[in-house]
Design a protein around this motif. Structure first.
Motif, PDB file in Angstrom:
ATOM      1  N   ASN A 142      -5.774  -3.367   3.341  1.00 22.16           N
ATOM      2  CA  ASN A 142      -5.504  -2.010   3.672  1.00 22.16           C
ATOM      3  C   ASN A 142      -6.184  -1.136   2.481  1.00 22.16           C
ATOM      4  N   GLY A 170      -5.256   1.596   7.571  1.00 22.40           N
ATOM      5  CA  GLY A 170      -4.898   0.446   7.989  1.00 22.40           C
ATOM      6  C   GLY A 170      -3.269   0.615   8.431  1.00 22.40           C
ATOM      7  N   LYS A 193      -2.573   6.676   2.283  1.00 25.69           N
ATOM      8  CA  LYS A 193      -3.402   5.475   3.005  1.00 25.69           C
ATOM      9  C   LYS A 193      -4.935   5.709   3.284  1.00 25.69           C
TER      10      LYS A 193
HETATM   11  C1  NAG Z   1      -0.928  -2.236   3.000  1.00 22.84           C
HETATM   12  O1  NAG Z   1      -0.353  -3.554   3.118  1.00 22.84           O
HETATM   13  C2  NAG Z   1       0.601  -3.942   2.422  1.00 22.84           C
HETATM   14  C3  NAG Z   1       0.990  -5.405   2.388  1.00 22.84           C
HETATM   15  O2  NAG Z   1       0.805  -6.010   4.017  1.00 22.84           O
HETATM   16  C4  NAG Z   1       1.923  -3.153   2.872  1.00 22.84           C
HETATM   17  O3  NAG Z   1       3.195  -3.538   2.432  1.00 22.84           O
HETATM   18  C5  NAG Z   1       1.711  -1.725   2.686  1.00 22.84           C
HETATM   19  O4  NAG Z   1       2.671  -0.868   3.472  1.00 22.84           O
HETATM   20  C6  NAG Z   1       0.229  -1.394   3.864  1.00 22.84           C
HETATM   21  N1  NAG Z   1       0.166   0.178   2.953  1.00 22.84           N
HETATM   22  C7  NAG Z   1      -0.108   0.851   3.905  1.00 22.84           C
HETATM   23  C8  NAG Z   1      -0.758   2.331   3.255  1.00 22.84           C
HETATM   24  O5  NAG Z   1      -0.278   0.815   4.943  1.00 22.84           O
END
Ligand code: NAG
Ligand code: NAG
Ligand code: NAG
Ligand code: NAG
Ligand code: NAG
Ligand code: NAG
Length: 244
Positions: free
Chosen positions: A197, A170, A150
């Protein structure tokens, strides 16, 4: 014909008077619809509620939340939310960061029997599921973790005490996500649900958009006669739902 129009006007005026208790909407800068339960400092005593008093500073509407000040972006009477932003955030200046650490756990509706005027949850009772914002977490690490999981680099723009490697994340940071040698520097909310994110600039845009907080408990207490605990705003029909 004329008298009918006049009679209609009078009835309309009486209705408006009844709805707002004779308080016309107050206005400050771009926020022109300050109505009950809000009041603007200096409004007549009977208008709005003291707990929902807003300020007007340099033509900007200001909301006081846990002894911090936030700039009001919009008031949505339909779904009982107000969107605010930390005053230090500047659009397009990726180095500008919120002054205050703020997360879900600052809000008293995280805990039972809360009494604060604003909630992070979109239900009248304590809940962890339907929140009006998500989080962005800024961390600083002694060693580079790369673009791991992340972690998104914000190094070019953000320098904590001038050293280390800075990252933005995020969504929520779980304990197992925190890399060795990394420290959480700031947690801030956003209600922009469409940010990318994987991009720091997109996360910054989300921070500068601000976050919504809700005053749903107030209308729930007023309109749900049996119990307001399960009351929420139903976005499918845009109505308050008492939950029974
Ligand atoms: C980033 O956003 C996507 C789509 O909203 C989500 O599926 C994913 O879990 C998020 N990734 C992280 C690392 O938070
Ligand atoms: C205050 O803000 C409003 C709306 O943005 C603007 O129209 C007005 O000119 C501003 N007034 C002053 C004194 O800056
Ligand atoms: C409330 O209404 C505003 C304005 O229509 C909208 O932008 C926002 O997403 C809504 N928030 C919730 C939690 O429904
Ligand atoms: C951007 O924000 C930083 C941090 O608040 C500030 O030091 C800098 O002066 C800002 N840059 C501009 C162009 O306003
Ligand atoms: C939120 O809680 C944190 C941790 O207790 C505190 O440092 C911070 O100042 C609080 N934020 C506000 C806006 O009061
Ligand atoms: C980063 O390094 C400094 C100096 O070696 C140390 O004091 C600090 O505890 C380290 N931070 C973390 C989060 O490990």
């Amino acid at each position: 014909m004329m008298w009918r129009n006049r009679a209609f006007m009078v009835i309309l005026l009486l209705l408006v008077h009844k709805i707002h208790g004779g308080c016309p909407p107050s206005s400050c800068g771009k926020i022109t619809n300050i109505n009950h339960p809000f009041r603007l400092k200096g409004d007549p005593e009977k208008c709005g509620e003291k707990r929902y008093e807003l300020g007007c500073e340099n033509n900007v509407t200001v909301l006081y939340l846990y002894s911090a000040k936030y700039h009001v972006q919009s008031i949505n009477y339909k779904n009982y939310t107000v969107r605010v932003v930390d005053p230090a955030l500047q659009h397009h200046n990726l180095s500008s960061l919120p002054l205050r650490f703020l997360s879900r756990s600052n809000f008293s509706d995280t805990y039972a029997y809360y009494t604060d005027p604003y909630q992070a949850g979109l239900r009248a009772s304590v809940n962890w599921e339907s929140l009006s914002f998500s989080h962005i977490v800024l961390v600083n690490c002694n060693d580079s973790v790369g673009e791991k999981g992340k972690y998104v680099e914000s190094g070019e723009w953000v320098k904590w005490e001038g050293k280390g490697y800075s990252y933005a994340i995020g969504g929520d940071l779980k304990a197992e996500d925190l890399e060795v040698g990394c420290e959480v520097k700031l947690v801030a909310p956003t209600s922009l649900s469409t940010f990318d994110n994987h991009s720091y600039s997109s996360m910054h845009t989300a921070l500068a958009y601000g976050f919504e907080i809700s005053w749903i408990k107030l209308p729930c207490q007023k309109h749900c006669s049996l119990s307001y605990r399960d009351c929420y705003f139903d976005s499918s029909n845009q109505k308050l739902n008492c939950g029974y």
